[in-house]
Write a protein that holds these residues in place. Structure first.
Motif, short mmCIF file in Angstrom:
data_model
loop_
_atom_site.label_atom_id
_atom_site.label_comp_id
_atom_site.label_asym_id
_atom_site.label_seq_id
_atom_site.Cartn_x
_atom_site.Cartn_y
_atom_site.Cartn_z
N ARG A 1 0.83 -1.21 0.00
CA ARG A 1 0.00 0.00 0.00
C ARG A 1 0.87 1.26 0.00
O ARG A 1 1.80 1.39 0.77
CB ARG A 1 -0.94 -0.01 1.20
CG ARG A 1 -2.01 1.07 1.16
CD ARG A 1 -2.97 0.92 2.32
NE ARG A 1 -3.72 -0.35 2.24
CZ ARG A 1 -3.60 -1.33 3.11
NH1 ARG A 1 -2.77 -1.21 4.16
NH2 ARG A 1 -4.30 -2.45 2.97
N ASP A 2 0.55 2.19 -0.88
CA ASP A 2 1.24 3.48 -0.99
C ASP A 2 2.69 3.36 -1.44
O ASP A 2 3.45 4.33 -1.37
CB ASP A 2 1.19 4.25 0.33
CG ASP A 2 -0.24 4.54 0.79
OD1 ASP A 2 -1.09 4.80 -0.08
OD2 ASP A 2 -0.49 4.47 2.01
N ALA A 3 3.10 2.21 -1.92
CA ALA A 3 4.46 2.05 -2.41
C ALA A 3 4.58 2.60 -3.82
O ALA A 3 3.65 2.51 -4.62
CB ALA A 3 4.86 0.58 -2.38
N ASP A 4 5.73 3.16 -4.11
CA ASP A 4 6.03 3.58 -5.49
C ASP A 4 6.50 2.39 -6.32
O ASP A 4 6.28 2.34 -7.54
CB ASP A 4 7.11 4.66 -5.47
CG ASP A 4 6.69 5.89 -4.70
OD1 ASP A 4 5.91 6.68 -5.25
OD2 ASP A 4 7.10 6.03 -3.53
N VAL A 5 7.16 1.46 -5.65
CA VAL A 5 7.67 0.25 -6.28
C VAL A 5 7.36 -0.93 -5.37
O VAL A 5 7.53 -0.82 -4.15
CB VAL A 5 9.20 0.31 -6.50
CG1 VAL A 5 9.71 -0.97 -7.17
CG2 VAL A 5 9.59 1.54 -7.30
N VAL A 6 6.91 -2.04 -5.94
CA VAL A 6 6.73 -3.27 -5.18
C VAL A 6 7.61 -4.33 -5.82
O VAL A 6 7.55 -4.56 -7.03
CB VAL A 6 5.27 -3.73 -5.16
CG1 VAL A 6 5.16 -5.10 -4.47
CG2 VAL A 6 4.39 -2.71 -4.45
N THR B 1 2.13 2.38 -10.34
CA THR B 1 3.12 1.71 -9.52
C THR B 1 3.96 0.76 -10.37
O THR B 1 3.45 0.10 -11.28
CB THR B 1 2.44 0.91 -8.39
OG1 THR B 1 1.63 1.80 -7.62
CG2 THR B 1 3.47 0.24 -7.49
N LEU B 2 5.25 0.71 -10.07
CA LEU B 2 6.16 -0.22 -10.75
C LEU B 2 6.21 -1.51 -9.94
O LEU B 2 6.59 -1.50 -8.77
CB LEU B 2 7.55 0.40 -10.87
CG LEU B 2 8.63 -0.43 -11.57
CD1 LEU B 2 8.23 -0.77 -13.01
CD2 LEU B 2 9.96 0.31 -11.54
N VAL B 3 5.80 -2.62 -10.54
CA VAL B 3 5.76 -3.92 -9.87
C VAL B 3 6.84 -4.79 -10.51
O VAL B 3 6.81 -5.06 -11.72
CB VAL B 3 4.38 -4.58 -10.02
CG1 VAL B 3 4.38 -5.97 -9.39
CG2 VAL B 3 3.31 -3.70 -9.37
N ILE B 4 7.79 -5.24 -9.70
CA ILE B 4 8.93 -6.02 -10.19
C ILE B 4 8.92 -7.38 -9.51
O ILE B 4 9.14 -7.48 -8.30
CB ILE B 4 10.27 -5.32 -9.90
CG1 ILE B 4 10.25 -3.87 -10.41
CG2 ILE B 4 11.42 -6.09 -10.52
CD1 ILE B 4 11.46 -3.06 -9.96
N ASP B 5 8.66 -8.41 -10.28
CA ASP B 5 8.73 -9.77 -9.73
C ASP B 5 10.10 -10.34 -10.03
O ASP B 5 10.48 -10.50 -11.20
CB ASP B 5 7.65 -10.67 -10.31
CG ASP B 5 7.74 -12.08 -9.74
OD1 ASP B 5 7.96 -12.19 -8.52
OD2 ASP B 5 7.64 -13.04 -10.52
N MET B 6 10.86 -10.66 -8.97
CA MET B 6 12.21 -11.17 -9.11
C MET B 6 12.29 -12.66 -8.80
O MET B 6 13.38 -13.23 -8.71
CB MET B 6 13.18 -10.36 -8.25
CG MET B 6 13.13 -8.87 -8.57
SD MET B 6 14.40 -7.84 -7.80
CE MET B 6 15.82 -8.23 -8.86
N SER B 7 11.13 -13.31 -8.66
CA SER B 7 11.06 -14.75 -8.47
C SER B 7 11.44 -15.46 -9.77
O SER B 7 11.48 -14.84 -10.84
CB SER B 7 9.64 -15.16 -8.07
OG SER B 7 9.11 -14.29 -7.09
N VAL C 1 4.94 -3.32 -15.08
CA VAL C 1 5.37 -4.62 -14.56
C VAL C 1 6.65 -5.08 -15.26
O VAL C 1 6.77 -4.96 -16.48
CB VAL C 1 4.27 -5.68 -14.73
CG1 VAL C 1 4.74 -7.03 -14.19
CG2 VAL C 1 2.99 -5.24 -14.02
N LEU C 2 7.58 -5.61 -14.47
CA LEU C 2 8.79 -6.23 -14.99
C LEU C 2 8.95 -7.62 -14.38
O LEU C 2 8.62 -7.82 -13.21
CB LEU C 2 10.02 -5.40 -14.62
CG LEU C 2 10.16 -4.00 -15.22
CD1 LEU C 2 11.33 -3.27 -14.57
CD2 LEU C 2 10.33 -4.06 -16.73
N ASP C 3 9.44 -8.56 -15.18
CA ASP C 3 9.94 -9.80 -14.60
C ASP C 3 11.46 -9.69 -14.59
O ASP C 3 12.07 -9.38 -15.61
CB ASP C 3 9.45 -11.05 -15.35
CG ASP C 3 9.72 -11.02 -16.85
OD1 ASP C 3 8.98 -10.30 -17.56
OD2 ASP C 3 10.63 -11.72 -17.31
N ALA C 4 12.06 -9.93 -13.42
CA ALA C 4 13.50 -9.69 -13.26
C ALA C 4 14.13 -10.76 -12.38
O ALA C 4 14.65 -10.47 -11.29
CB ALA C 4 13.74 -8.30 -12.67
#
Length: 318
Positions: free
Chosen positions: A62-67, A95-101, A122-125
């Protein structure tokens, strides 16, 4: 969110073997980081490093700029992203959502498409480098998504890794990670075979591995895993359970591409075999243990340390 010292807030979900050190590096880079993990001790470690703790996923996001999410496999990513109180229903548009899994490319694409419908970036990283790479902030990071979103995330990635490459559209990061896991597993198996070969021949394995590491046979796997394999120290940095999952991604994707990958199939079976024998909680260097069993077990005097099975953190990566 433009660089170190920026006041934007980062929500970090998944503070295990990899995620914990990564979140701490972001704190040290000057970012406000609020983290959540199923294990309270992991959250407490982030707080001790200067971050903030959250009681659940929604509170972290919540309220994050990046997750940033760093969890073990597809089911966890789907729950974190799509579940009630999950990331996609919590964060604001933009919001920028970055999944690093490390997950299936198709899952990353599904997350990106659902995110786009909500106005999210959204990024996959996924990353490579294991626990040591996470602790030392020298991970390799392979990123799928748009160039614009990659550029926005680059200052964060630079706090976590050394080799950072935008490899293509959504899902491309996961495809490259699957290729990485194929090479790593195959390399570990070959190092195990070379080590056992040297041992059974009566050669000084320390000297043998040293000279191998200096020639064309040299590799990061040999450098990082050779000693622990000699010592039979299979305490997990990256668990067989997770590499089994990754090899499943490789073999499933190969079928989709109508590819015949003989060594991938054999390596996947060897990983699966050790897991079926109860070795899922071992480090993937434990492939040596499976090889020894194929050869009648360890010789007298060659005790095998199996390491903890169930007490490890939820997430490691390679």
């Amino acid at each position: 969110m433009t660089g170190a010292g920026d006041t934007g807030r980062i929500g970090f979900v998944g503070l295990g073997i990899m995620g914990g050190p990564m979140a701490a590096h972001l704190v040290r880079a000057g970012h406000r980081v609020t983290g959540y993990d199923l294990e309270r001790a992991a959250v407490d470690r982030l707080i001790a490093a200067g971050g903030e703790g959250a009681a659940d996923i929604a509170a972290a996001a919540r309220d994050a700029d990046v997750v940033i999410t760093m969890v073990p496999a597809d089911p966890q990513v789907e729950r974190v992203m799509f579940g009630a109180g999950g990331v996609l229903e919590t964060v604001a548009p933009g919001t920028l959502v970055i999944d690093m899994s490390s997950i299936k490319p198709g899952t990353s694409i599904a997350v990106a498409e659902a995110g786009a419908e909500r106005g999210l970036r959204v990024l996959d990283a996924p990353v490579s480098g294991g626990e040591a790479g996470a602790i030392e902030a020298v991970l390799s990071i392979m990123v799928g998504g748009t160039e614009q979103d990659f550029a926005a995330a680059l200052p964060l990635f630079e706090a976590l890794g050394r080799t950072i490459v935008h490899v293509g559209p959504h899902g491309a990061g996961q495809t490259v990670k699957a290729a990485n896991q194929l090479i790593v597993a195959g390399n570990i198996q070959l190092v195990a075979e070379a080590l056992l070969f040297l041992e059974r021949a009566g050669v000084d394995t320390g000297a043998g591995l040293k000279v191998l590491a200096g020639g064309l046979a040299g590799s990061a796997v040999l450098d990082r895993k050779g000693r622990v394999m000699r010592d039979r120290d299979f305490a997990p940095g990256f668990r067989i359970d997770l590499h089994h999952k990754d090899m499943g991604i490789v073999t499933e994707s190969a079928r989709e591409f109508d590819l015949v990958l003989p060594l991938a199939g054999l390596t996947a079976q060897l990983v699966a075999s050790l897991r079926a024998q109860g070795g899922g909680g071992l480090d993937h260097s434990g492939l040596l243990l499976g090889l020894e069993r194929l050869n009648g077990g360890p010789r007298e005097g060659g005790s095998v340390a199996t390491g903890p099975e169930d007490s490890v953190s939820k997430q490691g990566d390679n």
